[in-house]
Design a protein around this motif. Sequence first.
Motif, PDB file in Angstrom:
ATOM      1  N   LEU A 124       1.081  -1.120  -0.296  1.00  0.00           N
ATOM      2  CA  LEU A 124       0.219   0.413  -0.027  1.00  0.00           C
ATOM      3  C   LEU A 124       0.810   1.061   0.453  1.00  0.00           C
ATOM      4  N   ALA A 125       2.495   1.566   0.653  1.00  0.00           N
ATOM      5  CA  ALA A 125       3.314   2.331   0.345  1.00  0.00           C
ATOM      6  C   ALA A 125       4.371   1.876   0.741  1.00  0.00           C
ATOM      7  N   THR A 126       5.279   2.667   0.768  1.00  0.00           N
ATOM      8  CA  THR A 126       6.778   2.353   1.256  1.00  0.00           C
ATOM      9  C   THR A 126       6.843   2.777   2.660  1.00  0.00           C
ATOM     10  N   ILE A 127       7.333   2.144   3.197  1.00  0.00           N
ATOM     11  CA  ILE A 127       7.561   2.120   5.206  1.00  0.00           C
ATOM     12  C   ILE A 127       8.945   2.748   5.483  1.00  0.00           C
ATOM     13  N   ARG A 128       9.522   3.848   5.438  1.00  0.00           N
ATOM     14  CA  ARG A 128      10.786   3.918   5.815  1.00  0.00           C
ATOM     15  C   ARG A 128      11.570   4.678   7.227  1.00  0.00           C
ATOM     16  N   ARG A 129      12.122   4.032   7.563  1.00  0.00           N
ATOM     17  CA  ARG A 129      12.716   4.537   9.317  1.00  0.00           C
ATOM     18  C   ARG A 129      13.940   5.872   8.706  1.00  0.00           C
ATOM     19  N   VAL A 130      13.288   6.973   8.767  1.00  0.00           N
ATOM     20  CA  VAL A 130      14.382   8.335   8.805  1.00  0.00           C
ATOM     21  C   VAL A 130      15.283   7.812   9.997  1.00  0.00           C
ATOM     22  N   ALA A 159      15.158  10.018  22.012  1.00  0.00           N
ATOM     23  CA  ALA A 159      13.797   8.706  22.761  1.00  0.00           C
ATOM     24  C   ALA A 159      12.519   8.563  21.375  1.00  0.00           C
ATOM     25  N   ARG A 160      13.856   9.581  19.869  1.00  0.00           N
ATOM     26  CA  ARG A 160      12.078   9.611  19.951  1.00  0.00           C
ATOM     27  C   ARG A 160      12.813   7.920  18.446  1.00  0.00           C
ATOM     28  N   VAL A 161      11.525   7.805  17.327  1.00  0.00           N
ATOM     29  CA  VAL A 161      11.751   7.504  15.748  1.00  0.00           C
ATOM     30  C   VAL A 161      11.342   8.054  14.977  1.00  0.00           C
ATOM     31  N   ILE A 162      11.370   8.302  13.577  1.00  0.00           N
ATOM     32  CA  ILE A 162      10.660   8.743  12.464  1.00  0.00           C
ATOM     33  C   ILE A 162      10.579   7.500  11.173  1.00  0.00           C
ATOM     34  N   TYR A 163       8.874   7.606  11.313  1.00  0.00           N
ATOM     35  CA  TYR A 163       8.635   6.821   9.519  1.00  0.00           C
ATOM     36  C   TYR A 163       7.997   7.697   9.423  1.00  0.00           C
ATOM     37  N   ASP A 164       8.229   7.390   7.723  1.00  0.00           N
ATOM     38  CA  ASP A 164       7.610   7.614   6.577  1.00  0.00           C
ATOM     39  C   ASP A 164       6.873   7.130   5.787  1.00  0.00           C
ATOM     40  N   ILE A 165       6.297   7.474   5.772  1.00  0.00           N
ATOM     41  CA  ILE A 165       4.301   6.009   5.278  1.00  0.00           C
ATOM     42  C   ILE A 165       4.024   7.102   3.505  1.00  0.00           C
ATOM     43  N   ILE A 166       5.145   6.407   2.445  1.00  0.00           N
ATOM     44  CA  ILE A 166       4.890   7.105   1.617  1.00  0.00           C
ATOM     45  C   ILE A 166       4.199   6.482  -0.343  1.00  0.00           C
ATOM     46  N   GLY A 167       3.305   6.864  -0.168  1.00  0.00           N
ATOM     47  CA  GLY A 167       2.230   6.241  -1.135  1.00  0.00           C
ATOM     48  C   GLY A 167       0.572   6.647  -1.962  1.00  0.00           C
ATOM     49  N   ALA A 168       0.435   5.819  -2.690  1.00  0.00           N
ATOM     50  CA  ALA A 168      -0.959   6.162  -3.298  1.00  0.00           C
ATOM     51  C   ALA A 168      -2.055   5.630  -1.610  1.00  0.00           C
ATOM     52  N   GLY A 214       7.423   8.114  16.858  1.00  0.00           N
ATOM     53  CA  GLY A 214       6.865   7.487  18.107  1.00  0.00           C
ATOM     54  C   GLY A 214       8.129   7.498  18.886  1.00  0.00           C
ATOM     55  N   PHE A 215       8.180   6.656  19.997  1.00  0.00           N
ATOM     56  CA  PHE A 215       8.766   6.276  20.686  1.00  0.00           C
ATOM     57  C   PHE A 215      10.034   5.551  20.189  1.00  0.00           C
ATOM     58  N   ARG A 216      11.185   5.621  20.702  1.00  0.00           N
ATOM     59  CA  ARG A 216      12.360   4.850  20.082  1.00  0.00           C
ATOM     60  C   ARG A 216      11.915   3.570  20.317  1.00  0.00           C
ATOM     61  N   SER A 217      11.437   3.395  22.210  1.00  0.00           N
ATOM     62  CA  SER A 217      12.156   2.043  23.026  1.00  0.00           C
ATOM     63  C   SER A 217      10.719   0.782  22.781  1.00  0.00           C
ATOM     64  N   THR A 218       9.448   1.519  21.697  1.00  0.00           N
ATOM     65  CA  THR A 218       9.209   0.980  20.244  1.00  0.00           C
ATOM     66  C   THR A 218       8.621   1.043  19.611  1.00  0.00           C
ATOM     67  N   ALA A 219       9.819   1.376  19.062  1.00  0.00           N
ATOM     68  CA  ALA A 219      10.470   1.730  17.525  1.00  0.00           C
ATOM     69  C   ALA A 219       9.433  -0.089  16.257  1.00  0.00           C
ATOM     70  N   ASP A 220      10.157  -0.779  16.812  1.00  0.00           N
ATOM     71  CA  ASP A 220      10.248  -2.459  16.333  1.00  0.00           C
ATOM     72  C   ASP A 220       9.097  -2.214  16.451  1.00  0.00           C
ATOM     73  N   TYR A 221       8.823  -2.468  16.738  1.00  0.00           N
ATOM     74  CA  TYR A 221       6.612  -2.686  17.003  1.00  0.00           C
ATOM     75  C   TYR A 221       6.432  -1.605  16.380  1.00  0.00           C
TER      76      TYR A 221
END
Lengths: 172, 111
Positions: A5-11, A93-102, A147-154
Amino acid sequence: MAEALATIRRVEGMGMITLRGALEQIGPVVSDVTGIALPECRKITGAGDRQLGWMSPDELLCVMPVADLPAILAALQDGLTDRHALVLDMSDARVIYDIIGAHAEDVLAKLSPADLGAVGSDDLRRSRAAQTAAAFWRIESGFRVIGFRSTADYLGALLHNAAMPGSQLAPR
Amino acid sequence: MLALTCPCCGITAEETEFHPGGEAHLKRVGPEGADDEFEAYLFARKNPKGAHIERWRHSYGCGKWFHVARDTATLRVFGAYTTQSYGPPEDIVNAIRQSYPDWTFDRNAAE
């Protein structure tokens, strides 16, 4: 095989500074130092990698490339010495993900109870993704999620799962 | 589903973005209070069928506490207001009285 559905990219390489205090007091200083207009309630201002978000009635979030962080952090601390304020580097303490796509909106809609139709282009929405806290705003052709980096994998696993090929919400 | 509007950030969200804090406007009983008064302050809570005033926290949002007046039977929300108050404001009392004409705010009913 259908596409995801979209590309998930950890920034990587982004820094975040949390500012707390009475916004009418710290706002002008933050705006001066960052060169970004102060966001209204629930809004995010700035562009690209340098943004200023409204987190709560007494909290601002300053996002910038991590290389620029030390200078901005020092300038903020300097400018706010005479005011009751907290300036803290929260990057680790934080994590960033980009959700890119239609179908980026579908990915988020599966995970968050937020009304995405009500999230405008300059809105910062604090909500949750499944069981973890997340905030997101619209970027070009998608969303940026923090989000929080402690739950980044989740959080990453959730987003990849929600983007599974062929799982869009609208009828095909 | 219960949908609340946080008066601190103005976001309308469903129940799971918030955390309930139980009955609002409890009057603290300090060391000078009698034992049964102190016990009531700790444990005795109103559990009405109908209009109820509760504390809620926008835990997944702006993180602020606020007060909500809602109907426990129908989940209708009469209104939300700041925690910096000793009781529900006039407009919320009026909204409750449209459904429950005899309703009065009773701060110490937990005793």
